[in-house]
Design a protein around this motif. Structure first.
Motif, mmCIF file in Angstrom:
data_model
loop_
_atom_site.group_PDB
_atom_site.id
_atom_site.type_symbol
_atom_site.label_atom_id
_atom_site.label_comp_id
_atom_site.label_asym_id
_atom_site.label_seq_id
_atom_site.Cartn_x
_atom_site.Cartn_y
_atom_site.Cartn_z
ATOM 1 N N ALA A 1 -0.006 5.955 -19.015
ATOM 2 C CA ALA A 1 -1.192 5.186 -18.632
ATOM 3 C C ALA A 1 -1.925 5.852 -17.479
ATOM 4 O O ALA A 1 -1.359 6.657 -16.739
ATOM 5 N N ARG A 2 -3.180 5.481 -17.361
ATOM 6 C CA ARG A 2 -4.010 5.859 -16.221
ATOM 7 C C ARG A 2 -4.335 4.582 -15.468
ATOM 8 O O ARG A 2 -4.725 3.574 -16.062
ATOM 9 N N LYS A 3 -4.169 4.597 -14.143
ATOM 10 C CA LYS A 3 -4.417 3.403 -13.331
ATOM 11 C C LYS A 3 -5.659 3.598 -12.474
ATOM 12 O O LYS A 3 -5.827 4.637 -11.841
ATOM 13 N N VAL A 4 -6.518 2.564 -12.460
ATOM 14 C CA VAL A 4 -7.675 2.544 -11.582
ATOM 15 C C VAL A 4 -7.636 1.219 -10.827
ATOM 16 O O VAL A 4 -7.765 0.149 -11.434
ATOM 17 N N ASP A 5 -7.404 1.286 -9.504
ATOM 18 C CA ASP A 5 -7.426 0.070 -8.686
ATOM 19 C C ASP A 5 -8.858 -0.409 -8.561
ATOM 20 O O ASP A 5 -9.767 0.385 -8.322
ATOM 21 N N THR A 6 -9.057 -1.724 -8.718
ATOM 22 C CA THR A 6 -10.417 -2.237 -8.669
ATOM 23 C C THR A 6 -10.718 -3.008 -7.387
ATOM 24 O O THR A 6 -11.734 -2.777 -6.776
ATOM 25 N N LYS A 7 -9.852 -3.915 -6.988
ATOM 26 C CA LYS A 7 -10.082 -4.657 -5.755
ATOM 27 C C LYS A 7 -8.830 -5.444 -5.392
ATOM 28 O O LYS A 7 -7.897 -5.539 -6.174
ATOM 29 N N GLY A 8 -8.846 -6.011 -4.225
ATOM 30 C CA GLY A 8 -7.745 -6.859 -3.772
ATOM 31 C C GLY A 8 -8.300 -8.044 -3.005
ATOM 32 O O GLY A 8 -9.378 -7.983 -2.424
ATOM 33 N N VAL A 9 -7.532 -9.135 -2.982
ATOM 34 C CA VAL A 9 -7.958 -10.361 -2.314
ATOM 35 C C VAL A 9 -6.757 -10.931 -1.581
ATOM 36 O O VAL A 9 -5.640 -10.933 -2.111
ATOM 37 N N GLU A 10 -6.984 -11.422 -0.359
ATOM 38 C CA GLU A 10 -5.930 -12.116 0.367
ATOM 39 C C GLU A 10 -6.327 -13.570 0.525
ATOM 40 O O GLU A 10 -7.477 -13.888 0.819
ATOM 41 N N ASN A 11 -5.352 -14.469 0.340
ATOM 42 C CA ASN A 11 -5.591 -15.904 0.449
ATOM 43 C C ASN A 11 -4.501 -16.535 1.298
ATOM 44 O O ASN A 11 -3.442 -15.949 1.504
ATOM 45 N N LEU A 12 -4.740 -17.760 1.733
ATOM 46 C CA LEU A 12 -3.741 -18.546 2.424
ATOM 47 C C LEU A 12 -3.383 -19.704 1.506
ATOM 48 O O LEU A 12 -4.202 -20.580 1.242
ATOM 49 N N GLU A 13 -2.147 -19.670 0.969
ATOM 50 C CA GLU A 13 -1.694 -20.712 0.052
ATOM 51 C C GLU A 13 -0.453 -21.359 0.634
ATOM 52 O O GLU A 13 0.532 -20.685 0.906
ATOM 53 N N ALA A 14 -0.499 -22.677 0.813
ATOM 54 C CA ALA A 14 0.630 -23.447 1.325
ATOM 55 C C ALA A 14 1.175 -22.823 2.607
ATOM 56 O O ALA A 14 2.369 -22.588 2.760
ATOM 57 N N SER A 15 0.273 -22.536 3.547
ATOM 58 C CA SER A 15 0.604 -21.944 4.845
ATOM 59 C C SER A 15 1.290 -20.587 4.730
ATOM 60 O O SER A 15 2.028 -20.172 5.602
ATOM 61 N N LYS A 16 1.070 -19.906 3.640
ATOM 62 C CA LYS A 16 1.666 -18.584 3.437
ATOM 63 C C LYS A 16 0.567 -17.640 2.961
ATOM 64 O O LYS A 16 -0.176 -17.951 2.040
#
Length: 105
Positions: free
Chosen positions: A37-52
């Motif tokens: 396979a060939r991998k292309v990273d597209t984006k990332g997101v950080e969230n706060l879920e249940a104080s974590k």
């Protein structure tokens, strides 16, 4: 596409339901195949879920065409599981598939 760009080896897993010796239903993941396979990273997101703090990263994987892969399959690479969100055919004549995936961190 240059096949040399398929520079990673990934595992494709499918969810299966079978019967055991007593007739009970057994649900499990089963390895379908290894593929390049060939991998292309597209984006990332950080969230706060249940104080974590949690993160989600997205990547597109290009593999050779296979009719046995769908959105219920998962892709494993380097110890991480990538959930397949959508699949597009690329290159025409069933040459390649683009797998749009999500990895929870």
């Amino acid at each position: 596409m240059n096949p040399g760009l398929l520079d990673r080896v990934v595992e494709i897993w499918v969810y299966t339901v079978t019967r055991d010796a007593t007739g009970g239903q057994v649900e499990d993941w089963q390895k379908l195949k290894d593929c390049r396979a060939r991998k292309v990273d597209t984006k990332g997101v950080e969230n706060l879920e249940a104080s974590k703090e949690t993160g989600v990263s997205y990547a597109t994987w290009r593999i050779r065409y296979s009719n046995s892969i769908d959105q219920t399959s998962i892709l494993k690479y380097n110890g991480f599981e990538y959930e397949i969100k959508s699949i597009n055919e690329w290159g025409g004549r069933k040459a390649y598939l683009d797998l749009f995936t999500e990895k929870k961190i």
